[in-house]
Design an enzyme around this catalytic site. Structure first.
Site, PDB file in Angstrom:
ATOM      1  N   CYS A 114       0.818  -1.228   0.000  1.00 52.10           N
ATOM      2  CA  CYS A 114       0.000   0.000   0.000  1.00 52.10           C
ATOM      3  C   CYS A 114       0.843   1.267   0.000  1.00 52.10           C
ATOM      4  O   CYS A 114       0.319   2.357  -0.227  1.00 52.10           O
ATOM      5  CB  CYS A 114      -0.936   0.003   1.184  1.00 52.10           C
ATOM      6  SG  CYS A 114      -1.936  -1.479   1.269  1.00 52.10           S
ATOM      7  N   HIS A 241      -3.217   7.138   2.827  1.00 47.04           N
ATOM      8  CA  HIS A 241      -3.660   5.833   2.322  1.00 47.04           C
ATOM      9  C   HIS A 241      -5.052   5.535   2.890  1.00 47.04           C
ATOM     10  O   HIS A 241      -5.291   5.704   4.093  1.00 47.04           O
ATOM     11  CB  HIS A 241      -2.652   4.764   2.736  1.00 47.04           C
ATOM     12  CG  HIS A 241      -3.098   3.377   2.425  1.00 47.04           C
ATOM     13  ND1 HIS A 241      -3.691   3.045   1.226  1.00 47.04           N
ATOM     14  CD2 HIS A 241      -3.063   2.227   3.164  1.00 47.04           C
ATOM     15  CE1 HIS A 241      -3.985   1.753   1.237  1.00 47.04           C
ATOM     16  NE2 HIS A 241      -3.619   1.242   2.401  1.00 47.04           N
ATOM     17  N   ASN A 271      -9.944  -0.369   0.750  1.00 50.32           N
ATOM     18  CA  ASN A 271      -8.491  -0.274   0.641  1.00 50.32           C
ATOM     19  C   ASN A 271      -8.055  -0.872  -0.701  1.00 50.32           C
ATOM     20  O   ASN A 271      -8.102  -2.085  -0.885  1.00 50.32           O
ATOM     21  CB  ASN A 271      -7.864  -1.032   1.812  1.00 50.32           C
ATOM     22  CG  ASN A 271      -6.359  -1.014   1.794  1.00 50.32           C
ATOM     23  OD1 ASN A 271      -5.743  -0.615   0.800  1.00 50.32           O
ATOM     24  ND2 ASN A 271      -5.753  -1.453   2.874  1.00 50.32           N
TER      25      ASN A 271
HETATM   26  N1  ACO Z   1     -17.920  -8.396  11.151  1.00 44.63           N
HETATM   27  C1  ACO Z   1     -18.282  -8.664  12.410  1.00 44.63           C
HETATM   28  N2  ACO Z   1     -17.422  -9.008  13.373  1.00 44.63           N
HETATM   29  C2  ACO Z   1     -16.122  -9.069  13.017  1.00 44.63           C
HETATM   30  C3  ACO Z   1     -15.662  -8.805  11.721  1.00 44.63           C
HETATM   31  C4  ACO Z   1     -16.644  -8.484  10.764  1.00 44.63           C
HETATM   32  N3  ACO Z   1     -16.328  -8.190   9.477  1.00 44.63           N
HETATM   33  N4  ACO Z   1     -14.329  -8.957  11.679  1.00 44.63           N
HETATM   34  C5  ACO Z   1     -13.944  -9.288  12.920  1.00 44.63           C
HETATM   35  N5  ACO Z   1     -15.034  -9.363  13.734  1.00 44.63           N
HETATM   36  C6  ACO Z   1     -15.082  -9.694  15.142  1.00 44.63           C
HETATM   37  C7  ACO Z   1     -13.893 -10.491  15.595  1.00 44.63           C
HETATM   38  O1  ACO Z   1     -14.076 -11.847  15.322  1.00 44.63           O
HETATM   39  C8  ACO Z   1     -13.857 -10.186  17.058  1.00 44.63           C
HETATM   40  O2  ACO Z   1     -14.795 -10.983  17.699  1.00 44.63           O
HETATM   41  P1  ACO Z   1     -14.477 -11.593  19.163  1.00 44.63           P
HETATM   42  O3  ACO Z   1     -14.287 -10.419  20.053  1.00 44.63           O
HETATM   43  O4  ACO Z   1     -15.687 -12.397  19.438  1.00 44.63           O
HETATM   44  O5  ACO Z   1     -13.224 -12.392  18.977  1.00 44.63           O
HETATM   45  C9  ACO Z   1     -14.351  -8.737  17.135  1.00 44.63           C
HETATM   46  O6  ACO Z   1     -15.037  -8.497  15.894  1.00 44.63           O
HETATM   47  C10 ACO Z   1     -13.239  -7.730  17.277  1.00 44.63           C
HETATM   48  O7  ACO Z   1     -12.258  -8.028  16.301  1.00 44.63           O
HETATM   49  P2  ACO Z   1     -10.946  -7.237  16.218  1.00 44.63           P
HETATM   50  O8  ACO Z   1     -10.089  -7.802  15.139  1.00 44.63           O
HETATM   51  O9  ACO Z   1     -10.363  -7.073  17.582  1.00 44.63           O
HETATM   52  O10 ACO Z   1     -11.534  -5.825  15.745  1.00 44.63           O
HETATM   53  P3  ACO Z   1     -10.804  -4.463  15.643  1.00 44.63           P
HETATM   54  O11 ACO Z   1     -11.547  -3.453  16.406  1.00 44.63           O
HETATM   55  O12 ACO Z   1      -9.338  -4.597  15.878  1.00 44.63           O
HETATM   56  O13 ACO Z   1     -11.012  -4.120  14.111  1.00 44.63           O
HETATM   57  C11 ACO Z   1      -9.894  -4.148  12.004  1.00 44.63           C
HETATM   58  C12 ACO Z   1     -10.539  -4.978  13.104  1.00 44.63           C
HETATM   59  C13 ACO Z   1     -10.963  -3.294  11.341  1.00 44.63           C
HETATM   60  C14 ACO Z   1      -9.313  -5.106  10.971  1.00 44.63           C
HETATM   61  C15 ACO Z   1      -8.808  -3.275  12.634  1.00 44.63           C
HETATM   62  O14 ACO Z   1      -7.955  -4.033  13.450  1.00 44.63           O
HETATM   63  C16 ACO Z   1      -8.005  -2.577  11.611  1.00 44.63           C
HETATM   64  O15 ACO Z   1      -8.506  -1.732  10.902  1.00 44.63           O
HETATM   65  N6  ACO Z   1      -6.687  -2.859  11.504  1.00 44.63           N
HETATM   66  C17 ACO Z   1      -5.880  -2.270  10.481  1.00 44.63           C
HETATM   67  C18 ACO Z   1      -6.145  -3.039   9.245  1.00 44.63           C
HETATM   68  C19 ACO Z   1      -5.724  -2.308   8.047  1.00 44.63           C
HETATM   69  O16 ACO Z   1      -5.982  -1.152   7.868  1.00 44.63           O
HETATM   70  N7  ACO Z   1      -5.088  -3.064   7.187  1.00 44.63           N
HETATM   71  C20 ACO Z   1      -4.679  -2.599   5.981  1.00 44.63           C
HETATM   72  C21 ACO Z   1      -3.524  -1.648   6.156  1.00 44.63           C
HETATM   73  S1  ACO Z   1      -2.112  -2.179   5.407  1.00 44.63           S
HETATM   74  C22 ACO Z   1      -2.489  -2.272   3.869  1.00 44.63           C
HETATM   75  O17 ACO Z   1      -3.068  -1.343   3.440  1.00 44.63           O
HETATM   76  C23 ACO Z   1      -2.218  -3.497   3.065  1.00 44.63           C
END
Ligand code: ACO
Length: 314
Positions: A114, A241, A271
């Site tokens: 990215c 980004h 993304n």
């Molecule tokens: N829908 C519903 N529930 C979900 C989903 C979904 N799509 N995805 C995960 N959950 C659940 C999980 O299973 C978890 O459940 P649990 O508590 O029962 O175990 C709960 O939601 C919380 O999950 P987390 O992963 O802790 O959620 P978080 O608040 O961290 O958000 C996210 C997840 C959105 C992926 C976040 O961590 C994030 O944005 N990280 C950065 C990711 C990113 O931007 N990546 C790309 C950048 S690098 C690049 O561009 C290649």
């Protein structure tokens, strides 16, 4: 006086098919509310099986050449930022060189996920400033949805496909153009965001990537401005980004940046990896968000882990 690299035209292309959060609700155990509140993404464009990264790159490149009012004979070099090439070789760059029917100019891919577009733009600027090449096509193109596990709700909601391109040319005298870049890598964190070469899908430690993204975005914006002898207040627009609105909001708060100074379109594209910044740049520019004299920072972060920024005066 050293020539500066100036953007003289840009274009972007996304595949027509739109995948909404409501569509995803039918595919995995998720809700529009969860996706919106955790990422800010409402919908994304996705390729069909036949469409390749080179197809998207070509469409964006042709629009950029048209906007710059030049034909492909004008180019000395093609750089394509991508981590989803259609084959290990030939590169997307070489496919593009062939399709655009330009002279036998060099063309290669840059792999920085990215952050790729910022790495490619900095590379183009260095070639221009060294005097080696004067007119360079820089493309960011990715089809990450081909590498997504559509049963993994933690990743499949985040990504979209697309391409964005700019034509960069040498400019003398007026002080406009790419003023500075700041690039970095933290290889020790590479394990947090991985796409294996064979038979695999994207795996991500969301929390670790989130922490990295916030710190990388803050660092690259601060440092690139410092390198250009500018203060944060001098920046007219930040084009970060487009991964997650929460990452952007965190950094805005830490830096004390008002929302009007940050361009966001991730709600409509998700993304799109290396395409995210050039797509956002196109929309900001065409939407009148960038005026003559404005100083704009493009800042990306991604797998590698990599991060980088360019500051451009228009
Ligand atoms: N829908 C519903 N529930 C979900 C989903 C979904 N799509 N995805 C995960 N959950 C659940 C999980 O299973 C978890 O459940 P649990 O508590 O029962 O175990 C709960 O939601 C919380 O999950 P987390 O992963 O802790 O959620 P978080 O608040 O961290 O958000 C996210 C997840 C959105 C992926 C976040 O961590 C994030 O944005 N990280 C950065 C990711 C990113 O931007 N990546 C790309 C950048 S690098 C690049 O561009 C290649």
């Amino acid at each position: 006086m050293t020539a500066k690299a100036k953007i003289i035209g840009s274009g972007f292309y996304v595949p027509p098919k739109i995948l909404t959060n409501a569509d995803l609700e039918k595919m995995v155990d998720t809700t529009d509310e969860w996706i919106m509140s955790r990422s800010g993404i409402k919908e994304r464009h996705v390729c069909d099986d036949k469409t390749t990264t080179a197809d998207l790159a070509e469409a964006a490149a042709r629009l950029a050449l048209k906007a710059a009012n030049v034909n492909s004979d004008y180019l000395d070099l093609i750089l394509v930022a991508t981590t989803t090439p259609d084959s290990l070789f030939p590169s997307v760059g070489c496919i593009l060189q062939n399709r655009l029917a330009v002279r036998r100019i060099p063309s290669f891919d840059i792999s920085a996920a990215c952050s790729g577009f910022n790495f490619a733009l900095a590379t183009a600027a260095a070639f221009v400033e060294s005097g080696q090449y004067s007119n360079i096509l820089v493309v960011g193109a990715d089809t990450l949805t081909k590498y997504v596990d559509w049963t993994d709700r933690g990743t499949c909601v985040l990504f979209g496909d697309g391409a964005g391109a700019v034509v960069v040319s040498a400019s003398n005298g007026d002080g406009d153009g790419i003023l500075a870049n700041y690039l970095g890598a933290r290889g020790e964190g590479g394990k947090h965001l991985v796409m294996p070469l064979k038979n695999g899908f994207i795996t991500m430690n969301g929390k670790e990537v989130f922490k990295f993204a916030v710190s990388a975005l803050e660092e690259s914006v601060t440092e690139v401005l410092k390198k250009a002898n500018l203060k944060l207040e001098d920046m007219d627009l930040l084009i970060p980004h487009q991964a997650n609105i929460r990452i952007i909001n965190h950094v805005a708060k830490k830096l004390g940046l008002p929302k009007e100074k940050i361009f966001v379109n991730l709600d409509r594209y998700g993304n799109t990896s290396a395409a995210s910044i050039p797509i956002a740049f196109n929309e900001a520019y065409n939407g009148g968000r960038i005026k003559k004299g404005d100083k704009v920072v493009l800042s990306g972060f991604g797998a590698g882990l990599t991060y980088g920024a360019n500051v451009i005066k228009f």
